[in-house]
Design an enzyme around this catalytic site. Structure first.
Site, mmCIF file in Angstrom:
data_model
loop_
_atom_site.group_PDB
_atom_site.id
_atom_site.type_symbol
_atom_site.label_atom_id
_atom_site.label_comp_id
_atom_site.label_asym_id
_atom_site.label_seq_id
_atom_site.Cartn_x
_atom_site.Cartn_y
_atom_site.Cartn_z
ATOM 1 N N HIS A 1 -2.973 4.452 -1.615
ATOM 2 C CA HIS A 1 -3.780 4.824 -0.440
ATOM 3 C C HIS A 1 -4.391 6.206 -0.668
ATOM 4 C CE1 HIS A 1 -5.326 5.261 3.494
ATOM 5 N NE2 HIS A 1 -4.301 4.869 4.214
ATOM 6 N N GLN B 1 0.853 -1.187 0.000
ATOM 7 C CA GLN B 1 0.000 0.000 0.000
ATOM 8 C C GLN B 1 0.892 1.241 0.000
ATOM 9 O OE1 GLN B 1 -2.294 1.575 3.365
ATOM 10 N NE2 GLN B 1 -4.108 1.538 2.053
ATOM 11 N N TYR C 1 -5.662 11.009 4.474
ATOM 12 C CA TYR C 1 -4.229 11.226 4.187
ATOM 13 C C TYR C 1 -4.096 12.050 2.904
ATOM 14 C CZ TYR C 1 -3.252 8.004 8.002
ATOM 15 O OH TYR C 1 -3.182 7.417 9.241
ATOM 16 N N HIS D 1 -9.074 7.826 4.066
ATOM 17 C CA HIS D 1 -8.899 8.075 5.503
ATOM 18 C C HIS D 1 -8.294 9.433 5.857
ATOM 19 C CE1 HIS D 1 -8.624 3.373 5.903
ATOM 20 N NE2 HIS D 1 -9.748 3.798 5.364
HETATM 21 C C1 LIG Z 1 -3.999 -1.456 13.533
HETATM 22 C C2 LIG Z 1 -4.629 -0.929 12.279
HETATM 23 C C3 LIG Z 1 -3.835 -0.271 11.350
HETATM 24 C C4 LIG Z 1 -4.397 0.209 10.152
HETATM 25 N N1 LIG Z 1 -3.585 0.790 9.209
HETATM 26 C C5 LIG Z 1 -4.080 1.095 7.986
HETATM 27 C C6 LIG Z 1 -3.226 1.485 6.916
HETATM 28 O O1 LIG Z 1 -1.981 1.541 7.035
HETATM 29 N N2 LIG Z 1 -3.803 1.796 5.729
HETATM 30 C C7 LIG Z 1 -5.148 1.738 5.542
HETATM 31 O O2 LIG Z 1 -5.625 2.039 4.441
HETATM 32 N N3 LIG Z 1 -5.976 1.324 6.526
HETATM 33 C C8 LIG Z 1 -5.475 0.985 7.719
HETATM 34 N N4 LIG Z 1 -6.316 0.484 8.696
HETATM 35 C C9 LIG Z 1 -7.740 0.215 8.372
HETATM 36 C C10 LIG Z 1 -7.909 -1.234 7.900
HETATM 37 O O3 LIG Z 1 -7.306 -1.434 6.642
HETATM 38 C C11 LIG Z 1 -9.398 -1.627 7.778
HETATM 39 O O4 LIG Z 1 -10.016 -0.820 6.807
HETATM 40 C C12 LIG Z 1 -10.144 -1.477 9.102
HETATM 41 O O5 LIG Z 1 -9.419 -2.074 10.162
HETATM 42 C C13 LIG Z 1 -11.534 -2.116 9.013
HETATM 43 O O6 LIG Z 1 -11.421 -3.504 8.868
HETATM 44 P P1 LIG Z 1 -11.723 -4.499 10.137
HETATM 45 O O7 LIG Z 1 -13.000 -4.000 10.716
HETATM 46 O O8 LIG Z 1 -11.817 -5.857 9.482
HETATM 47 O O9 LIG Z 1 -10.570 -4.374 11.082
HETATM 48 C C14 LIG Z 1 -5.778 0.033 9.910
HETATM 49 C C15 LIG Z 1 -6.574 -0.627 10.862
HETATM 50 C C16 LIG Z 1 -6.013 -1.121 12.030
HETATM 51 C C17 LIG Z 1 -6.891 -1.871 13.005
#
Ligand SMILES: Cc1cc2nc3c(=O)[nH]c(=O)nc-3n(C[C@H](O)[C@H](O)[C@H](O)COP(=O)(O)O)c2cc1C
Length: 377
Positions: free
Chosen positions: A176, A107, A181, A179
């Site tokens: 990416h 990513q 960014y 969110h």
């Molecule tokens: C610890 C953590 C780190 C994350 N880091 C990123 C990231 O680097 N890039 C991104 O696009 N989303 C990031 N996310 C969001 C996840 O990709 C995902 O969209 C989100 O956790 C929802 O999925 P889940 O409900 O299955 O956890 C992060 C989520 C968590 C929990």
């Protein structure tokens, strides 16, 4: 497929997306782990991803990895995707995932105005955040408004990162754009007040992303998949929306399709929520319907609480298992609403989540607890 739990059998159909052959529909969501000292993915990171590949994740999307720009990073110990040592580290990750029969995409990330000066982010903590208008959210200034030269530098950094990713064996790249960014700061009127061609209406605000995607496409050729992640919500404002109607969503997506996006990754916090009134389709479902492109859905798969605690404005501490949502996911995929599903926390908590779901061993799934973040592998 007699050994597959019937409610979820659609999740285990193989699929070809152009040159990308996936053995099933389950994607590991990108998750920042801050376990890469010196910004280099080390052997622990190699083992972490290899373990998910070994346990049948169809496609791994790595944690955000920073492109080569002085202000791309906002956090300590996140991996870079430039320089000899980080690229050598990533090559080990790629080789290990392939050895286990998996597929993997990095990513590509630039944090923009989320970066704050002197908060420990490498490579030079004194560099301020860079963003379209020097705003992190409406009315809140942070850092530098990007010049045209800055914009050109960042576009080149994404293109080089994609070219290097292909060279070291990654199977695709994800940009990416979600969110809140940098790329999303260009999308969002709340942080983009530019009056040049990178600002203005919703379509004008997609230009930066489109230039990035087009530059990547030029460097990786026609057959290398480009995944694009976007979201309505921002970490700066969970209720923000880029598009309020299907017509606006179509206007937003078409330039990205024209620029060369192959797969859209539609980031929502709860996959079962409808995006617009009058239809049960979620954001991924609408994106597929409007563009005809394959899509990845995401958000609280198998869990009963979203990954963000909106009151605390931080990550949620715990979520219980919610198996009914896994069955609903299987049904909606079987109905053709989306091709792929990304799973985040459930795969942190339990590297063997996929084989357990496949066999219907739901009683062996465990609740998510933030302690899962304390260690890798
Ligand atoms: C610890 C953590 C780190 C994350 N880091 C990123 C990231 O680097 N890039 C991104 O696009 N989303 C990031 N996310 C969001 C996840 O990709 C995902 O969209 C989100 O956790 C929802 O999925 P889940 O409900 O299955 O956890 C992060 C989520 C968590 C929990």
């Amino acid at each position: 497929m007699s050994n597959v739990h019937s409610a979820v059998s659609a999740l285990f159909d193989p699929i070809d997306l152009g040159p990308l052959h996936l053995k099933n529909r389950i994607v590991m969501a990108p998750m920042t782990r801050t376990f890469s000292p010196g910004n280099v993915p080390n052997d622990l990171v190699v083992a972490y991803y290899a373990r998910r590949a070994e346990n049948e994740v169809g496609l791994i999307i790595t944690e955000g990895t920073c492109v080569n720009h002085k202000a791309s990073n906002g956090y300590p110990r996140v991996p870079f995707i430039y320089g000899d040592a980080p690229l050598a580290g990533w090559k080990k990750v790629v080789d290990a995932v392939h050895a286990k029969g998996g597929k993997i995409a990095p990513q590509l990330w630039h944090v923009g105005a989320i970066r704050k000066e002197n908060t420990g982010a490498d490579p030079d903590p004194s560099v301020p955040g860079y963003s379209p208008s020097g705003l992190v959210r409406p009315g809140v200034e942070n850092g530098v408004a990007m010049s045209k030269d800055d914009i050109a530098e960042v576009i080149e950094a994404f293109a080089q990162a994609a070219e290097d990713s292909k060279r070291i064996g990654f199977d695709a790249v994800e940009v990416h754009g979600a969110h809140g960014y940098l790329i999303d700061q260009f999308f969002w009127a709340g942080s983009n007040q530019r009056t040049d061609e990178y600002g203005g209406d919703l379509v004008g605000r997609t230009r930066f992303a489109c230039d990035i995607v087009a530059a990547i496409r030029k460097r990786v050729g026609p057959d290398f998949p480009i995944i694009f992640r976007f979201s309505q919500w921002k970490q700066q404002d969970y209720n923000a929306r880029l598009c309020n109607t299907p017509e606006e969503l179509a206007a937003f997506l078409q330039p990205l399709v024209d620029a060369g996006v192959d797969i859209f990754h539609c980031s929502t916090r709860r996959f079962w929520e409808k995006e617009f009134e009058g239809s049960d389709l979620n954001l991924a479902g609408w994106t597929k319907k409007l563009t005809g492109k394959p899509v990845i859905t995401v958000g609280s798969v198998g869990l009963n609480a979203s990954f963000i605690d909106e009151d605390k404005r931080d990550m949620v501490d715990a979520s219980g298992v919610a198996t009914a949502s896994i069955d609903q996911l299987g049904e909606r995929m079987a109905n053709g609403e989306f091709e792929l599903v990304a799973v985040g926390r459930a795969l942190l908590q339990d590297p063997e989540w996929v084989p357990k779901v496949k066999a219907g061993r739901y009683d062996e799934l465990s609740d998510y607890n933030k302690d899962a973040l304390k260690q890798l592998v």
